[in-house]
Motif scaffolding. Structure first.
Motif, PDB file in Angstrom:
ATOM      1  N   UNK A 142       4.387  14.615 -11.291  1.00 14.37           N
ATOM      2  CA  UNK A 142       4.521  14.779 -12.772  1.00 14.37           C
ATOM      3  C   UNK A 142       3.376  15.396 -13.508  1.00 14.37           C
ATOM      4  N   UNK A 143       2.298  15.009 -13.096  1.00 14.67           N
ATOM      5  CA  UNK A 143       1.261  15.721 -13.840  1.00 14.67           C
ATOM      6  C   UNK A 143       1.140  17.112 -13.457  1.00 14.67           C
ATOM      7  N   UNK A 144       1.343  17.611 -12.421  1.00 17.21           N
ATOM      8  CA  UNK A 144       1.428  18.947 -11.879  1.00 17.21           C
ATOM      9  C   UNK A 144       2.676  19.819 -12.906  1.00 17.21           C
TER      10      UNK A 144
ATOM     11  N   UNK B 212       0.854  -1.154  -0.006  1.00 15.32           N
ATOM     12  CA  UNK B 212       0.065   0.115  -0.293  1.00 15.32           C
ATOM     13  C   UNK B 212       0.674   1.346   0.068  1.00 15.32           C
ATOM     14  N   UNK B 213       2.137   1.155   0.746  1.00 19.54           N
ATOM     15  CA  UNK B 213       2.845   2.379   0.890  1.00 19.54           C
ATOM     16  C   UNK B 213       3.291   2.575  -0.658  1.00 19.54           C
ATOM     17  N   UNK B 214       3.668   1.455  -1.297  1.00 22.37           N
ATOM     18  CA  UNK B 214       4.535   1.636  -2.829  1.00 22.37           C
ATOM     19  C   UNK B 214       3.298   2.085  -3.792  1.00 22.37           C
ATOM     20  N   UNK B 215       2.122   1.772  -3.429  1.00 30.22           N
ATOM     21  CA  UNK B 215       1.076   2.170  -4.506  1.00 30.22           C
ATOM     22  C   UNK B 215       0.809   3.754  -4.161  1.00 30.22           C
ATOM     23  N   UNK B 216       1.073   4.354  -2.784  1.00 28.60           N
ATOM     24  CA  UNK B 216       0.733   5.525  -2.407  1.00 28.60           C
ATOM     25  C   UNK B 216       1.896   6.450  -3.010  1.00 28.60           C
ATOM     26  N   UNK B 217       2.974   5.827  -3.022  1.00 28.51           N
ATOM     27  CA  UNK B 217       4.176   6.606  -3.360  1.00 28.51           C
ATOM     28  C   UNK B 217       4.322   6.941  -4.952  1.00 28.51           C
ATOM     29  N   UNK B 218       3.712   5.726  -5.718  1.00 29.74           N
ATOM     30  CA  UNK B 218       3.579   5.818  -6.999  1.00 29.74           C
ATOM     31  C   UNK B 218       2.369   6.711  -7.549  1.00 29.74           C
ATOM     32  N   UNK B 219       1.325   6.640  -6.713  1.00 32.06           N
ATOM     33  CA  UNK B 219       0.304   7.685  -7.310  1.00 32.06           C
ATOM     34  C   UNK B 219       0.784   9.041  -6.734  1.00 32.06           C
TER      35      UNK B 219
ATOM     36  N   UNK C 276      -3.591  25.116 -13.246  1.00 34.09           N
ATOM     37  CA  UNK C 276      -2.687  23.973 -13.196  1.00 34.09           C
ATOM     38  C   UNK C 276      -3.403  22.777 -12.654  1.00 34.09           C
ATOM     39  N   UNK C 277      -4.227  22.769 -11.362  1.00 35.25           N
ATOM     40  CA  UNK C 277      -4.674  21.552 -10.805  1.00 35.25           C
ATOM     41  C   UNK C 277      -5.713  21.270 -11.567  1.00 35.25           C
ATOM     42  N   UNK C 278      -6.605  21.771 -12.533  1.00 36.70           N
ATOM     43  CA  UNK C 278      -7.472  21.546 -13.232  1.00 36.70           C
ATOM     44  C   UNK C 278      -6.737  20.601 -14.504  1.00 36.70           C
ATOM     45  N   UNK C 279      -5.918  21.275 -15.079  1.00 37.90           N
ATOM     46  CA  UNK C 279      -5.330  20.481 -16.200  1.00 37.90           C
ATOM     47  C   UNK C 279      -4.655  19.205 -15.807  1.00 37.90           C
ATOM     48  N   UNK C 280      -4.120  19.132 -14.491  1.00 34.12           N
ATOM     49  CA  UNK C 280      -3.337  18.084 -14.089  1.00 34.12           C
ATOM     50  C   UNK C 280      -4.313  16.972 -13.328  1.00 34.12           C
ATOM     51  N   UNK C 281      -5.604  17.557 -13.144  1.00 36.37           N
ATOM     52  CA  UNK C 281      -6.490  16.500 -12.647  1.00 36.37           C
ATOM     53  C   UNK C 281      -6.119  16.353 -11.090  1.00 36.37           C
ATOM     54  N   UNK C 282      -5.531  17.193 -10.529  1.00 34.47           N
ATOM     55  CA  UNK C 282      -5.205  17.055  -9.006  1.00 34.47           C
ATOM     56  C   UNK C 282      -6.019  18.284  -8.231  1.00 34.47           C
ATOM     57  N   UNK C 283      -5.826  18.199  -6.822  1.00 35.06           N
ATOM     58  CA  UNK C 283      -6.256  19.189  -6.207  1.00 35.06           C
ATOM     59  C   UNK C 283      -5.181  20.253  -5.522  1.00 35.06           C
TER      60      UNK C 283
END
Length: 216
Positions: free
Chosen positions: A17-19, A4-11, A40-47
């Motif tokens: 990178x998206x930002x 789970x920690x690895x998945x969180x790091x990858x996410x 920026x966040x809208x284009x990156x799909x992030x908050x």
């Protein structure tokens, strides 16, 4: 738990990178002036919180995106110019010097965004620019070696001036309408059109060029 920690790091890495990609795209399109976190966040799909978490601030995110663009450009420039030998002609040097821009114009997308960002920030260098001064010097010195062999009568400060003018011309192409016109053409045609122009900046006065040719 480790999985789970690895998945969180990858996410987290994907979000980072998206930002950076979103910031680079927007800076390339219109510069930093008026750029907002929301865009920026809208284009990156992030908050918005992701920007604070990964970078600390909007400025830090933009600075990092610019730094990466500069580094990518310089690495491409150094690799391309190193492909020619000290005994190469100025035309061969010009083709190598212009090649990263030629390929970026033809490819568009992220490659061109890098070049457009470099062109914009070259007018007003960001903080931390000096960290890359070694790479700037390296890309310039490799070109100077070829120019000295072709133009032995020209002093180094003038050779540097010519290189900077040639680089300015290429940066202008990344932003000017003529760059969009070139983008519709094949790489070979762009190179054929652009190489003599860059070579002309390297040659300088025609008498110098003729004298250099006579000595070869």
């Amino acid at each position: 738990m480790a999985e789970k920690a690895d998945l969180r790091r990858e996410a987290g890495q994907r979000t980072r990178e998206s930002l950076l990609a979103a910031a680079l795209e927007l800076i390339a399109e219109r510069g930093q002036e008026g750029l907002t976190l929301r865009e920026i966040t809208v284009n990156a799909g992030a908050n918005v919180a992701a920007v604070s978490y990964h970078f600390g601030s909007l400025k830090a995110l933009c600075d990092k995106a610019i730094e990466l663009a500069l580094e990518q450009y310089l690495d491409a420039q150094i690799e391309s110019v190193r492909s020619v030998s000290p005994t190469s002609t100025l035309e061969e040097l010009a083709a190598a010097f212009a090649r990263p821009m030629v390929r970026a114009i033809a490819a568009g997308g992220p490659d061109l965004a890098v070049m457009r960002t470099v062109a914009r920030v070259g007018i007003d260098p960001p903080e931390g620019w000096e960290r890359l001064s070694g790479k700037f010097d390296q890309s310039r010195q490799d070109a100077i070696q070829v120019m000295k062999a072709n133009l032995p009568g020209v002093k180094e400060p003038e050779l540097i001036f010519r290189i900077r003018c040639a680089a300015g011309l290429l940066n202008w192409l990344a932003l000017a309408p003529i760059g969009r016109e070139l983008a519709t053409k094949p790489v070979k045609q762009i190179e054929r059109l652009l190489t003599p122009v860059v070579a002309g900046a390297f040659h300088g006065h025609s008498d110098e060029a003729e004298a250099a040719q006579a000595r070869r």
